[in-house]
Design a protein around this motif. Sequence first.
Motif, PDB file in Angstrom:
ATOM      1  N   ASP A 156      45.134  28.248  46.829  1.00  0.00           N
ATOM      2  CA  ASP A 156      44.636  27.596  45.612  1.00  0.00           C
ATOM      3  C   ASP A 156      43.190  27.153  45.806  1.00  0.00           C
ATOM      4  O   ASP A 156      42.820  26.000  45.555  1.00  0.00           O
ATOM      5  N   ASN A 157      42.370  28.094  46.226  1.00  0.00           N
ATOM      6  CA  ASN A 157      40.952  27.814  46.421  1.00  0.00           C
ATOM      7  C   ASN A 157      40.205  27.661  45.102  1.00  0.00           C
ATOM      8  O   ASN A 157      39.246  26.891  45.003  1.00  0.00           O
ATOM      9  N   LEU A 158      40.621  28.399  44.081  1.00  0.00           N
ATOM     10  CA  LEU A 158      39.869  28.466  42.833  1.00  0.00           C
ATOM     11  C   LEU A 158      40.541  27.633  41.741  1.00  0.00           C
ATOM     12  O   LEU A 158      41.764  27.533  41.676  1.00  0.00           O
ATOM     13  N   GLY A 159      39.709  27.071  40.880  1.00  0.00           N
ATOM     14  CA  GLY A 159      40.227  26.300  39.758  1.00  0.00           C
ATOM     15  C   GLY A 159      39.497  26.598  38.468  1.00  0.00           C
ATOM     16  O   GLY A 159      39.632  25.875  37.486  1.00  0.00           O
ATOM     17  N   HIS A 160      38.738  27.706  38.467  1.00  0.00           N
ATOM     18  CA  HIS A 160      37.905  28.034  37.320  1.00  0.00           C
ATOM     19  C   HIS A 160      37.478  29.487  37.495  1.00  0.00           C
ATOM     20  O   HIS A 160      37.393  29.987  38.627  1.00  0.00           O
ATOM     21  N   VAL A 161      37.184  30.164  36.393  1.00  0.00           N
ATOM     22  CA  VAL A 161      36.792  31.570  36.488  1.00  0.00           C
ATOM     23  C   VAL A 161      35.507  31.754  37.283  1.00  0.00           C
ATOM     24  O   VAL A 161      35.260  32.822  37.858  1.00  0.00           O
ATOM     25  N   ASP A 162      34.690  30.714  37.353  1.00  0.00           N
ATOM     26  CA  ASP A 162      33.456  30.782  38.133  1.00  0.00           C
ATOM     27  C   ASP A 162      33.558  29.924  39.399  1.00  0.00           C
ATOM     28  O   ASP A 162      32.550  29.483  39.946  1.00  0.00           O
ATOM     29  N   GLY A 163      34.794  29.697  39.855  1.00  0.00           N
ATOM     30  CA  GLY A 163      35.005  28.812  40.994  1.00  0.00           C
ATOM     31  C   GLY A 163      34.495  29.350  42.313  1.00  0.00           C
ATOM     32  O   GLY A 163      34.179  28.580  43.223  1.00  0.00           O
ATOM     33  N   LEU A 164      34.396  30.679  42.447  1.00  0.00           N
ATOM     34  CA  LEU A 164      33.962  31.250  43.726  1.00  0.00           C
ATOM     35  C   LEU A 164      32.546  30.807  44.073  1.00  0.00           C
ATOM     36  O   LEU A 164      32.223  30.639  45.255  1.00  0.00           O
ATOM     37  N   ARG A 165      31.719  30.602  43.066  1.00  0.00           N
ATOM     38  CA  ARG A 165      30.350  30.154  43.338  1.00  0.00           C
ATOM     39  C   ARG A 165      30.360  28.789  44.037  1.00  0.00           C
ATOM     40  O   ARG A 165      29.632  28.575  45.011  1.00  0.00           O
ATOM     41  N   GLY A 166      31.188  27.884  43.553  1.00  0.00           N
ATOM     42  CA  GLY A 166      31.301  26.585  44.204  1.00  0.00           C
ATOM     43  C   GLY A 166      31.976  26.669  45.555  1.00  0.00           C
ATOM     44  O   GLY A 166      31.619  25.939  46.487  1.00  0.00           O
ATOM     45  N   LEU A 167      32.958  27.582  45.668  1.00  0.00           N
ATOM     46  CA  LEU A 167      33.671  27.722  46.941  1.00  0.00           C
ATOM     47  C   LEU A 167      32.729  28.222  48.026  1.00  0.00           C
ATOM     48  O   LEU A 167      32.833  27.798  49.187  1.00  0.00           O
ATOM     49  N   ARG A 168      31.826  29.119  47.687  1.00  0.00           N
ATOM     50  CA  ARG A 168      30.853  29.594  48.668  1.00  0.00           C
ATOM     51  C   ARG A 168      30.005  28.442  49.199  1.00  0.00           C
ATOM     52  O   ARG A 168      29.742  28.359  50.405  1.00  0.00           O
ATOM     53  N   SER A 169      29.584  27.554  48.328  1.00  0.00           N
ATOM     54  CA  SER A 169      28.798  26.402  48.774  1.00  0.00           C
ATOM     55  C   SER A 169      29.594  25.533  49.732  1.00  0.00           C
ATOM     56  O   SER A 169      29.048  24.966  50.685  1.00  0.00           O
ATOM     57  N   ALA A 170      30.902  25.430  49.484  1.00  0.00           N
ATOM     58  CA  ALA A 170      31.746  24.584  50.322  1.00  0.00           C
ATOM     59  C   ALA A 170      32.051  25.217  51.673  1.00  0.00           C
ATOM     60  O   ALA A 170      32.091  24.518  52.699  1.00  0.00           O
ATOM     61  N   LEU A 171      32.270  26.537  51.708  1.00  0.00           N
ATOM     62  CA  LEU A 171      32.778  27.187  52.920  1.00  0.00           C
ATOM     63  C   LEU A 171      31.734  27.941  53.725  1.00  0.00           C
ATOM     64  O   LEU A 171      31.995  28.324  54.868  1.00  0.00           O
TER      65      LEU A 171
END
Length: 312
Positions: free
Chosen positions: A91-106
């Motif tokens: 459950d990494n994503l919570g939005h259709v554009d969530g990968l952009r934020g996930l990259r910043s985090a990981l």
Amino acid sequence: MTRPSTANPTALTALAAVGAVAAGAAVWGIGIERHLYTVRRHELPILPTGSTPVRILHLSDAHMAPWQRHRQRWIAGLAELEPDLIVNTGDNLGHVDGLRGLRSALDPFRGIPGFFVHGSNDHAAPSPRNPLRYFAGPSKTTRSVEPLDTPALDGYLTETLGWVDLNNAAGSLSAAGRRIDAFGVSDAHRGWDRLDVLPDLVAGLRDEEDVPLLGVTHAPYRRVLDVFCDLGADAIFAGHTHGGQVRIPGSPAALVANCDIPLDQARGLSTWSHGGRTIPLNVSAGLGHSIYAPVRFGCRPEASLLELTARA
């Protein structure tokens, strides 16, 4: 002639007090506690005698949206803990554009080996739900969902970060100078777990003695935990429950878990027993929440740092 009031001053005072408490709880849960991230630390003595420790950072349920910059910064800062291994339970994503934020985090974890499995929100965006329905049992699949770019997510996790995909799969990697074996399933909450394929996959790993074996799942359903225990896992990692997300402060048990795990095991380190074996089970309360349920009360968002140490 003025008619005397029939209102009970005591009842009005009590009603006002209840309203004030409810309003205060909402302000705390929505505006404050859901941003109070914490690290839970545990020690698991499961390595062979004489082994040097291995530090595992367990991440789960980020439910990332691109605007959640505070969450992104906090997760990124966990790299300062210098873990030897990452276990990501979905459950990494919570939005259709969530990968952009996930990259910043990981992105700060590049070069650190890891394992991961999917939750349903790695495939489909969240949808509005009535939170009271969770008291009637685990949530059901909605008929229409907005698909997420799961291939892009998996490409980032495997190719950029170098993590091993354990969705109904098994694999090995090297962490802190030692081999770590692991196996896992895709989201059991959606029935995507293929427990039938695991025995042969695990048998293919067990070519050396004293190699720790980890079981990884998003949703800690009993059927999954039982099979993991039977297959020889030395420890199990799970997420999904959000620790109940809203808890009675001080209570040892969650109000809901959105699966069939005992409510007093919906968060933190406990043990699971089956087939004559008892092994550690770490269920992360997770880092986030659905964008449609932005609240945490009595259940701070968390990551877990587990140090694997030598058996006594």
